[in-house]
Design a protein around this motif. Structure first.
Motif, PDB file in Angstrom:
ATOM      1  N   ASN A  35     100.585 -56.118  -9.392  1.00  0.00           N
ATOM      2  CA  ASN A  35     100.246 -57.138 -10.210  1.00  0.00           C
ATOM      3  C   ASN A  35      98.887 -57.344 -10.537  1.00  0.00           C
ATOM      4  OD1 ASN A  35     103.135 -57.777 -10.863  1.00  0.00           O
ATOM      5  ND2 ASN A  35     103.307 -58.954  -8.910  1.00  0.00           N
ATOM      6  N   ARG A  36      98.030 -56.736 -10.058  1.00  0.00           N
ATOM      7  CA  ARG A  36      96.541 -56.732 -10.264  1.00  0.00           C
ATOM      8  C   ARG A  36      96.011 -56.299 -11.465  1.00  0.00           C
ATOM      9  NH1 ARG A  36      94.567 -55.573  -3.976  1.00  0.00           N
ATOM     10  NH2 ARG A  36      95.860 -57.185  -2.713  1.00  0.00           N
ATOM     11  N   ASP A  37      95.044 -56.922 -11.895  1.00  0.00           N
ATOM     12  CA  ASP A  37      94.269 -56.575 -13.411  1.00  0.00           C
ATOM     13  C   ASP A  37      92.949 -56.379 -12.887  1.00  0.00           C
ATOM     14  OD1 ASP A  37      93.585 -56.157 -15.720  1.00  0.00           O
ATOM     15  OD2 ASP A  37      94.625 -57.741 -16.637  1.00  0.00           O
ATOM     16  N   GLU A  38      92.591 -55.002 -13.007  1.00  0.00           N
ATOM     17  CA  GLU A  38      91.164 -54.933 -12.375  1.00  0.00           C
ATOM     18  C   GLU A  38      90.125 -54.908 -13.870  1.00  0.00           C
ATOM     19  OE1 GLU A  38      87.644 -54.096 -10.404  1.00  0.00           O
ATOM     20  OE2 GLU A  38      89.397 -54.674  -9.777  1.00  0.00           O
ATOM     21  N   LYS A  39      90.539 -54.919 -14.957  1.00  0.00           N
ATOM     22  CA  LYS A  39      89.963 -55.263 -16.108  1.00  0.00           C
ATOM     23  C   LYS A  39      89.593 -56.669 -16.173  1.00  0.00           C
ATOM     24  CE  LYS A  39      91.085 -51.381 -19.130  1.00  0.00           C
ATOM     25  NZ  LYS A  39      91.788 -51.206 -20.267  1.00  0.00           N
ATOM     26  N   LYS A  99      82.886 -59.594  -1.672  1.00  0.00           N
ATOM     27  CA  LYS A  99      81.887 -58.705  -1.662  1.00  0.00           C
ATOM     28  C   LYS A  99      81.203 -58.508  -3.019  1.00  0.00           C
ATOM     29  CE  LYS A  99      83.551 -55.687   2.192  1.00  0.00           C
ATOM     30  NZ  LYS A  99      84.801 -56.435   2.582  1.00  0.00           N
ATOM     31  N   LEU A 100      80.989 -59.645  -3.581  1.00  0.00           N
ATOM     32  CA  LEU A 100      80.118 -59.637  -4.817  1.00  0.00           C
ATOM     33  C   LEU A 100      78.915 -59.340  -4.348  1.00  0.00           C
ATOM     34  CD1 LEU A 100      81.936 -62.694  -6.828  1.00  0.00           C
ATOM     35  CD2 LEU A 100      82.377 -60.090  -6.735  1.00  0.00           C
ATOM     36  N   ASP A 101      78.034 -58.609  -5.573  1.00  0.00           N
ATOM     37  CA  ASP A 101      76.699 -58.312  -5.210  1.00  0.00           C
ATOM     38  C   ASP A 101      75.887 -59.313  -5.781  1.00  0.00           C
ATOM     39  OD1 ASP A 101      74.333 -57.029  -4.994  1.00  0.00           O
ATOM     40  OD2 ASP A 101      74.701 -55.522  -6.419  1.00  0.00           O
ATOM     41  N   LEU A 102      74.899 -60.125  -4.921  1.00  0.00           N
ATOM     42  CA  LEU A 102      74.054 -60.990  -5.502  1.00  0.00           C
ATOM     43  C   LEU A 102      72.466 -60.587  -5.362  1.00  0.00           C
ATOM     44  CD1 LEU A 102      75.440 -64.259  -3.722  1.00  0.00           C
ATOM     45  CD2 LEU A 102      75.862 -63.595  -6.050  1.00  0.00           C
ATOM     46  N   SER A 103      72.307 -59.378  -5.238  1.00  0.00           N
ATOM     47  CA  SER A 103      70.933 -58.761  -5.226  1.00  0.00           C
ATOM     48  C   SER A 103      70.150 -59.060  -6.325  1.00  0.00           C
ATOM     49  CB  SER A 103      71.088 -57.298  -5.013  1.00  0.00           C
ATOM     50  OG  SER A 103      71.612 -56.404  -5.909  1.00  0.00           O
ATOM     51  N   ALA A 106      85.565 -60.982 -15.092  1.00  0.00           N
ATOM     52  CA  ALA A 106      84.993 -62.401 -14.494  1.00  0.00           C
ATOM     53  C   ALA A 106      83.726 -62.062 -13.750  1.00  0.00           C
ATOM     54  CB  ALA A 106      86.230 -62.850 -13.600  1.00  0.00           C
ATOM     55  N   VAL A 107      83.642 -60.928 -12.966  1.00  0.00           N
ATOM     56  CA  VAL A 107      82.420 -60.529 -12.550  1.00  0.00           C
ATOM     57  C   VAL A 107      81.356 -60.482 -13.585  1.00  0.00           C
ATOM     58  CG1 VAL A 107      81.132 -58.768 -11.269  1.00  0.00           C
ATOM     59  CG2 VAL A 107      83.305 -59.150 -10.783  1.00  0.00           C
ATOM     60  N   GLU A 108      81.581 -60.130 -14.812  1.00  0.00           N
ATOM     61  CA  GLU A 108      80.539 -60.270 -15.676  1.00  0.00           C
ATOM     62  C   GLU A 108      80.256 -61.684 -16.291  1.00  0.00           C
ATOM     63  OE1 GLU A 108      78.587 -57.911 -17.126  1.00  0.00           O
ATOM     64  OE2 GLU A 108      79.499 -56.653 -15.563  1.00  0.00           O
ATOM     65  N   ALA A 109      81.127 -62.385 -16.476  1.00  0.00           N
ATOM     66  CA  ALA A 109      81.185 -63.701 -16.677  1.00  0.00           C
ATOM     67  C   ALA A 109      80.510 -64.571 -15.933  1.00  0.00           C
ATOM     68  CB  ALA A 109      82.497 -64.477 -17.059  1.00  0.00           C
ATOM     69  N   LEU A 110      80.365 -64.255 -14.560  1.00  0.00           N
ATOM     70  CA  LEU A 110      79.590 -64.978 -13.563  1.00  0.00           C
ATOM     71  C   LEU A 110      78.085 -64.746 -13.640  1.00  0.00           C
ATOM     72  CD1 LEU A 110      81.928 -64.631 -10.415  1.00  0.00           C
ATOM     73  CD2 LEU A 110      81.211 -66.638 -11.559  1.00  0.00           C
ATOM     74  N   LYS A 111      77.636 -63.750 -14.427  1.00  0.00           N
ATOM     75  CA  LYS A 111      76.297 -63.632 -14.456  1.00  0.00           C
ATOM     76  C   LYS A 111      75.498 -64.493 -14.973  1.00  0.00           C
ATOM     77  CE  LYS A 111      76.412 -58.188 -14.484  1.00  0.00           C
ATOM     78  NZ  LYS A 111      76.300 -57.199 -15.167  1.00  0.00           N
ATOM     79  N   HIS A 152      86.279 -68.278 -12.632  1.00  0.00           N
ATOM     80  CA  HIS A 152      86.080 -66.626 -12.578  1.00  0.00           C
ATOM     81  C   HIS A 152      86.326 -66.235 -11.123  1.00  0.00           C
ATOM     82  CE1 HIS A 152      84.739 -66.956 -16.636  1.00  0.00           C
ATOM     83  NE2 HIS A 152      83.552 -67.770 -16.211  1.00  0.00           N
ATOM     84  N   LEU A 153      85.975 -67.099  -9.900  1.00  0.00           N
ATOM     85  CA  LEU A 153      86.259 -66.607  -8.731  1.00  0.00           C
ATOM     86  C   LEU A 153      87.464 -66.377  -8.378  1.00  0.00           C
ATOM     87  CD1 LEU A 153      83.578 -68.368  -6.830  1.00  0.00           C
ATOM     88  CD2 LEU A 153      83.160 -65.720  -7.281  1.00  0.00           C
ATOM     89  N   ILE A 154      88.508 -67.207  -8.782  1.00  0.00           N
ATOM     90  CA  ILE A 154      89.969 -67.371  -8.706  1.00  0.00           C
ATOM     91  C   ILE A 154      90.400 -66.043  -9.303  1.00  0.00           C
ATOM     92  CG2 ILE A 154      92.055 -68.377  -9.410  1.00  0.00           C
ATOM     93  CD1 ILE A 154      90.621 -71.082  -8.958  1.00  0.00           C
ATOM     94  N   THR A 155      89.932 -65.831 -10.641  1.00  0.00           N
ATOM     95  CA  THR A 155      90.531 -64.590 -11.199  1.00  0.00           C
ATOM     96  C   THR A 155      90.142 -63.275 -10.547  1.00  0.00           C
ATOM     97  OG1 THR A 155      90.126 -65.548 -13.647  1.00  0.00           O
ATOM     98  CG2 THR A 155      90.266 -63.259 -13.186  1.00  0.00           C
ATOM     99  N   ILE A 156      89.106 -63.194  -9.790  1.00  0.00           N
ATOM    100  CA  ILE A 156      88.803 -62.129  -9.203  1.00  0.00           C
ATOM    101  C   ILE A 156      89.551 -62.074  -7.793  1.00  0.00           C
ATOM    102  CG2 ILE A 156      86.948 -60.712  -7.767  1.00  0.00           C
ATOM    103  CD1 ILE A 156      84.820 -62.363  -9.844  1.00  0.00           C
ATOM    104  N   LEU A 157      89.713 -63.238  -7.372  1.00  0.00           N
ATOM    105  CA  LEU A 157      90.687 -63.403  -6.046  1.00  0.00           C
ATOM    106  C   LEU A 157      92.021 -62.968  -6.424  1.00  0.00           C
ATOM    107  CD1 LEU A 157      90.160 -64.590  -2.963  1.00  0.00           C
ATOM    108  CD2 LEU A 157      91.079 -66.688  -3.879  1.00  0.00           C
TER     109      LEU A 157
END
Length: 201
Positions: free
Chosen positions: A119-123, A172-176, A128-133, A104-109
């Motif tokens: 060539n970026r896909d924000e969706k 800059k992923l939010d871990l709060s 991937a951000v959601e999958a990391l939860k 998932h981090l690689i997808t975000i990166l």
């Protein structure tokens, strides 16, 4: 002789961190990933990747395999505790980081940093951000009441997981919402051995 092939701007950073943490005297060949397909390097790793460790005639590739080898050989009673049950936890968390977190981090990166803007896909990145939860929540629960993954002491399990997660500050992923994870990751990445690696090529 101990030699580590691979630039610190790659997964080689994980193994360089282990070497630094263990105090092993080593030679560093900061080979860029673009040279990993050379005939000479393919003799060491037929997959054409870095890192590769050469240690007194033993050749090891794959960053996690290298780190587990180094910890077992050089880190008895430090990064590598003596109990077999602790070894199981080390394997568990190391493999968890590679399977539950890193993809998932690689997808975000790729979709927020590495790929050309067109060539970026924000969706895909947001998915991937959601999958990391879920894995981050699992890590949060596991760290409750503990300094490190196995208890009071920093081990190769912490190093391996934190190394995989080291992209998080740059992304800059939010871990709060997972304060235990946030504090633990900052503590791990702030170790002097890791700081020395970040200064390497």
């Amino acid at each position: 002789m101990t030699k580590l092939h691979g630039t610190s701007r790659s997964r080689s950073a994980r193994s360089l961190w282990a070497l630094e943490e263990l105090g092993v005297k080593y030679e560093h060949n900061p080979m860029p990933t673009t040279e990993a397909k050379s005939p000479a390097h393919l003799k060491l790793n037929p997959n054409g990747h870095v890192p590769v460790l050469e240690d007194d005639g033993v050749v090891v590739w794959e960053s996690m395999a290298i780190n587990l080898y180094l910890a077992e050989k050089y880190g008895r009673n430090t990064l590598w505790p003596p109990e077999p049950a602790a070894h199981a936890d080390i394997y568990k968390w190391s493999f968890w980081a590679m399977t539950e977190v890193e993809p998932h981090l690689i997808t975000i990166l790729r979709n927020r940093v590495m790929n050309a803007p067109e060539n970026r896909d924000e969706k895909a990145a947001q998915a991937a951000v959601e999958a990391l939860k879920a894995p981050f929540n699992a890590l949060e629960e596991s760290l409750k009441g503990k300094e490190y993954l196995l208890g009071k002491n920093f081990t190769i399990a912490d190093l391996n997981v934190a190394a995989v997660m080291s992209w998080i500050p740059m992304l800059k992923l939010d871990l709060s919402s997972t304060p235990n994870v946030q504090a633990w990751l900052q503590k791990c990445l702030s170790r002097e051995a890791n700081k020395r690696v970040r200064a390497l090529k």
